[in-house]
Design a protein around this motif. Structure first.
Motif, PDB file in Angstrom:
ATOM      1  N   PHE A 102      -5.425  -5.083  -8.451  1.00  0.00           N
ATOM      2  CA  PHE A 102      -4.475  -5.880  -7.681  1.00  0.00           C
ATOM      3  C   PHE A 102      -3.700  -4.952  -6.749  1.00  0.00           C
ATOM      4  CE2 PHE A 102      -4.898  -8.265 -11.727  1.00  0.00           C
ATOM      5  CZ  PHE A 102      -5.423  -9.442 -11.207  1.00  0.00           C
ATOM      6  N   MET A 103      -3.739  -5.258  -5.481  1.00  0.00           N
ATOM      7  CA  MET A 103      -2.939  -4.535  -4.502  1.00  0.00           C
ATOM      8  C   MET A 103      -1.599  -5.251  -4.414  1.00  0.00           C
ATOM      9  SD  MET A 103      -5.349  -2.395  -3.850  1.00  0.00           S
ATOM     10  CE  MET A 103      -4.670  -1.388  -2.517  1.00  0.00           C
ATOM     11  N   VAL A 133      -8.062  -3.014 -15.753  1.00  0.00           N
ATOM     12  CA  VAL A 133      -7.190  -3.647 -14.762  1.00  0.00           C
ATOM     13  C   VAL A 133      -6.266  -2.594 -14.159  1.00  0.00           C
ATOM     14  CG1 VAL A 133      -5.405  -5.389 -14.372  1.00  0.00           C
ATOM     15  CG2 VAL A 133      -7.268  -5.839 -16.000  1.00  0.00           C
ATOM     16  N   HIS A 134      -6.177  -2.590 -12.846  1.00  0.00           N
ATOM     17  CA  HIS A 134      -5.374  -1.583 -12.146  1.00  0.00           C
ATOM     18  C   HIS A 134      -4.481  -2.270 -11.116  1.00  0.00           C
ATOM     19  CE1 HIS A 134      -8.223   1.391 -13.805  1.00  0.00           C
ATOM     20  NE2 HIS A 134      -9.135   0.474 -13.509  1.00  0.00           N
ATOM     21  N   ARG A 135      -3.353  -1.636 -10.831  1.00  0.00           N
ATOM     22  CA  ARG A 135      -2.429  -2.154  -9.822  1.00  0.00           C
ATOM     23  C   ARG A 135      -1.961  -1.009  -8.930  1.00  0.00           C
ATOM     24  NH1 ARG A 135      -1.796  -5.336 -14.299  1.00  0.00           N
ATOM     25  NH2 ARG A 135      -1.655  -7.603 -13.909  1.00  0.00           N
ATOM     26  N   TYR A 136      -1.950  -1.257  -7.625  1.00  0.00           N
ATOM     27  CA  TYR A 136      -1.508  -0.264  -6.657  1.00  0.00           C
ATOM     28  C   TYR A 136      -0.395  -0.863  -5.814  1.00  0.00           C
ATOM     29  CZ  TYR A 136      -5.584   2.608  -7.759  1.00  0.00           C
ATOM     30  OH  TYR A 136      -6.516   3.383  -8.407  1.00  0.00           O
ATOM     31  N   ARG A 137       0.751  -0.186  -5.821  1.00  0.00           N
ATOM     32  CA  ARG A 137       1.873  -0.624  -4.998  1.00  0.00           C
ATOM     33  C   ARG A 137       1.928   0.194  -3.710  1.00  0.00           C
ATOM     34  NH1 ARG A 137       6.631  -1.466  -9.624  1.00  0.00           N
ATOM     35  NH2 ARG A 137       5.585  -3.226 -10.681  1.00  0.00           N
ATOM     36  N   SER A 138       2.857  -0.129  -2.855  1.00  0.00           N
ATOM     37  CA  SER A 138       2.925   0.492  -1.541  1.00  0.00           C
ATOM     38  C   SER A 138       3.078   2.014  -1.621  1.00  0.00           C
ATOM     39  CB  SER A 138       4.084  -0.091  -0.732  1.00  0.00           C
ATOM     40  OG  SER A 138       3.837  -1.439  -0.400  1.00  0.00           O
ATOM     41  N   LYS A 139       3.877   2.494  -2.553  1.00  0.00           N
ATOM     42  CA  LYS A 139       4.082   3.945  -2.685  1.00  0.00           C
ATOM     43  C   LYS A 139       2.740   4.647  -2.876  1.00  0.00           C
ATOM     44  CE  LYS A 139       6.651   7.418  -5.359  1.00  0.00           C
ATOM     45  NZ  LYS A 139       5.500   8.182  -5.898  1.00  0.00           N
ATOM     46  N   ALA A 140       1.906   4.122  -3.756  1.00  0.00           N
ATOM     47  CA  ALA A 140       0.595   4.726  -4.004  1.00  0.00           C
ATOM     48  C   ALA A 140      -0.278   4.654  -2.770  1.00  0.00           C
ATOM     49  CB  ALA A 140      -0.077   4.032  -5.177  1.00  0.00           C
ATOM     50  N   GLY A 180      10.643   8.093  -2.538  1.00  0.00           N
ATOM     51  CA  GLY A 180      10.382   7.855  -3.951  1.00  0.00           C
ATOM     52  C   GLY A 180       9.947   6.431  -4.202  1.00  0.00           C
ATOM     53  N   CYS A 181      10.497   5.831  -5.241  1.00  0.00           N
ATOM     54  CA  CYS A 181      10.114   4.455  -5.614  1.00  0.00           C
ATOM     55  C   CYS A 181      10.515   3.434  -4.555  1.00  0.00           C
ATOM     56  CB  CYS A 181      10.741   4.090  -6.956  1.00  0.00           C
ATOM     57  SG  CYS A 181      10.020   4.981  -8.359  1.00  0.00           S
ATOM     58  N   LEU A 182      11.478   3.793  -3.705  1.00  0.00           N
ATOM     59  CA  LEU A 182      11.878   2.879  -2.637  1.00  0.00           C
ATOM     60  C   LEU A 182      10.753   2.653  -1.633  1.00  0.00           C
ATOM     61  CD1 LEU A 182      15.551   3.993  -1.866  1.00  0.00           C
ATOM     62  CD2 LEU A 182      14.789   1.943  -3.077  1.00  0.00           C
ATOM     63  N   LEU A 183       9.756   3.542  -1.639  1.00  0.00           N
ATOM     64  CA  LEU A 183       8.616   3.356  -0.747  1.00  0.00           C
ATOM     65  C   LEU A 183       7.862   2.064  -1.056  1.00  0.00           C
ATOM     66  CD1 LEU A 183       7.131   6.972  -0.510  1.00  0.00           C
ATOM     67  CD2 LEU A 183       8.197   5.668   1.334  1.00  0.00           C
ATOM     68  N   ASN A 184       7.999   1.573  -2.286  1.00  0.00           N
ATOM     69  CA  ASN A 184       7.339   0.316  -2.647  1.00  0.00           C
ATOM     70  C   ASN A 184       7.888  -0.868  -1.851  1.00  0.00           C
ATOM     71  OD1 ASN A 184       5.531   1.291  -4.618  1.00  0.00           O
ATOM     72  ND2 ASN A 184       7.183   1.374  -6.133  1.00  0.00           N
ATOM     73  N   PRO A 223       8.186  -1.548   4.586  1.00  0.00           N
ATOM     74  CA  PRO A 223       7.119  -2.316   5.235  1.00  0.00           C
ATOM     75  C   PRO A 223       5.846  -1.486   5.381  1.00  0.00           C
ATOM     76  CG  PRO A 223       9.187  -2.717   6.340  1.00  0.00           C
ATOM     77  CD  PRO A 223       9.459  -1.626   5.352  1.00  0.00           C
ATOM     78  N   ILE A 224       4.724  -2.088   5.051  1.00  0.00           N
ATOM     79  CA  ILE A 224       3.438  -1.407   5.110  1.00  0.00           C
ATOM     80  C   ILE A 224       2.488  -2.226   5.973  1.00  0.00           C
ATOM     81  CG2 ILE A 224       2.634  -2.512   2.966  1.00  0.00           C
ATOM     82  CD1 ILE A 224       1.110   0.115   2.365  1.00  0.00           C
ATOM     83  N   GLU A 225       1.755  -1.555   6.814  1.00  0.00           N
ATOM     84  CA  GLU A 225       0.853  -2.259   7.720  1.00  0.00           C
ATOM     85  C   GLU A 225      -0.346  -2.825   6.970  1.00  0.00           C
ATOM     86  OE1 GLU A 225      -0.268   0.204  10.955  1.00  0.00           O
ATOM     87  OE2 GLU A 225       1.733   0.236  11.832  1.00  0.00           O
ATOM     88  N   GLY A 226      -0.765  -4.011   7.378  1.00  0.00           N
ATOM     89  CA  GLY A 226      -1.938  -4.624   6.768  1.00  0.00           C
ATOM     90  C   GLY A 226      -3.158  -3.733   6.898  1.00  0.00           C
ATOM     91  N   GLU A 227      -3.227  -2.971   7.975  1.00  0.00           N
ATOM     92  CA  GLU A 227      -4.340  -2.050   8.190  1.00  0.00           C
ATOM     93  C   GLU A 227      -4.411  -1.000   7.092  1.00  0.00           C
ATOM     94  OE1 GLU A 227      -6.029   0.878  11.763  1.00  0.00           O
ATOM     95  OE2 GLU A 227      -4.056  -0.068  11.927  1.00  0.00           O
ATOM     96  N   VAL A 228      -3.250  -0.511   6.660  1.00  0.00           N
ATOM     97  CA  VAL A 228      -3.202   0.503   5.599  1.00  0.00           C
ATOM     98  C   VAL A 228      -3.660  -0.089   4.270  1.00  0.00           C
ATOM     99  CG1 VAL A 228      -1.683   2.018   4.258  1.00  0.00           C
ATOM    100  CG2 VAL A 228      -1.389   1.826   6.737  1.00  0.00           C
ATOM    101  N   VAL A 229      -3.200  -1.286   3.970  1.00  0.00           N
ATOM    102  CA  VAL A 229      -3.602  -1.945   2.723  1.00  0.00           C
ATOM    103  C   VAL A 229      -5.118  -2.143   2.706  1.00  0.00           C
ATOM    104  CG1 VAL A 229      -3.352  -3.986   1.261  1.00  0.00           C
ATOM    105  CG2 VAL A 229      -1.375  -3.112   2.526  1.00  0.00           C
TER     106      VAL A 229
END
Length: 224
Positions: A148-149, A211-218, A181-185, A188-194
């Protein structure tokens, strides 16, 4: 690592899905791309097989000898666009789970689904609750791996303008330099990056399990 992957994408007309489709068509490690959409795509490629239907069903007659190994689901809406809480749930939970089930039935082993940060079946927010229930259901479908992204606010060009996101992006542009740090989650992240991260993970992790999960920081760290 996949040397010759066959993939299937649901939601290829959206912000993330559009980038994902184009990255996949250009990637030499991908030899077949099946797209599930409600309307025909403008893209043309010898790699691309379009499956067009109102319910995003998979036409098994269009699947070739190499069935898809990897599935991507980038579907989603907003309460404003859906028109009601029930309509939002029908898309963000019911439709996404139904598409995932169809992918599992045709042999997809690894699935990557766009969710959002804070998704939880026990969330107070209806939107986050729908995303959480979707995650819970898909995690039980029996894929070799489920990823899950979970991005924070999305930025990037859309086929439609969402005023709330434009306002948020304006505010965030001021405080972005302070977000570490964690605030990077929550940056705003570009759809292109995701999209790029999704494809990179999928092609590199052919032996992934669980099962894995990736947040914006990662994701930011992956592309830094």
């Amino acid at each position: 690592m996949f040397d010759s992957a066959s993939i299937i994408i649901a939601g290829s007309t959206g912000l993330i899905g559009h980038y994902l489709l184009n990255f996949s068509l250009k990637n030499e490690s991908v030899n077949r791309v099946y797209s599930l959409s409600r309307r025909s795509l403008d893209e043309t490629s010898s790699k691309l097989v379009q499956m067009v239907s109102d319910d995003l069903s998979i036409d098994k007659n269009q699947l070739e000898e190499q069935t898809p190994d990897i599935g991507f689901i980038t579907l989603g809406t907003t309460i404003k666009k859906a028109g009601s809480k029930a309509a939002l749930k029908a898309i963000d939970t019911d439709l996404v789970v139904s598409v995932a089930q169809s992918m599992r039935e045709v042999g997809v082993r690894h699935i990557y689904v766009v969710s959002c940060i804070g998704a939880s079946s026990s969330a107070f927010s209806h939107y986050l609750k729908c995303k959480g229930e979707m995650e819970d259901s898909i995690a039980l479908l029996g894929f070799s791996s489920t990823t899950f992204m979970q991005p924070g606010p999305l930025s990037g060009d859309r086929s439609e303008t969402r005023k709330d996101e434009v306002l948020l992006q304006g505010v965030m542009s001021i405080i972005n330099p302070l977000m570490k740090g964690c605030l990077l989650n929550y940056k705003p992240i570009e759809g292109e990056v995701v999209a790029e991260c999704m494809l990179d993970l999928a092609l590199q992790n052919d032996n992934a399990v669980g099962v894995h999960r990736y947040r914006s920081k990662a994701m930011f760290e992956m592309k830094s």
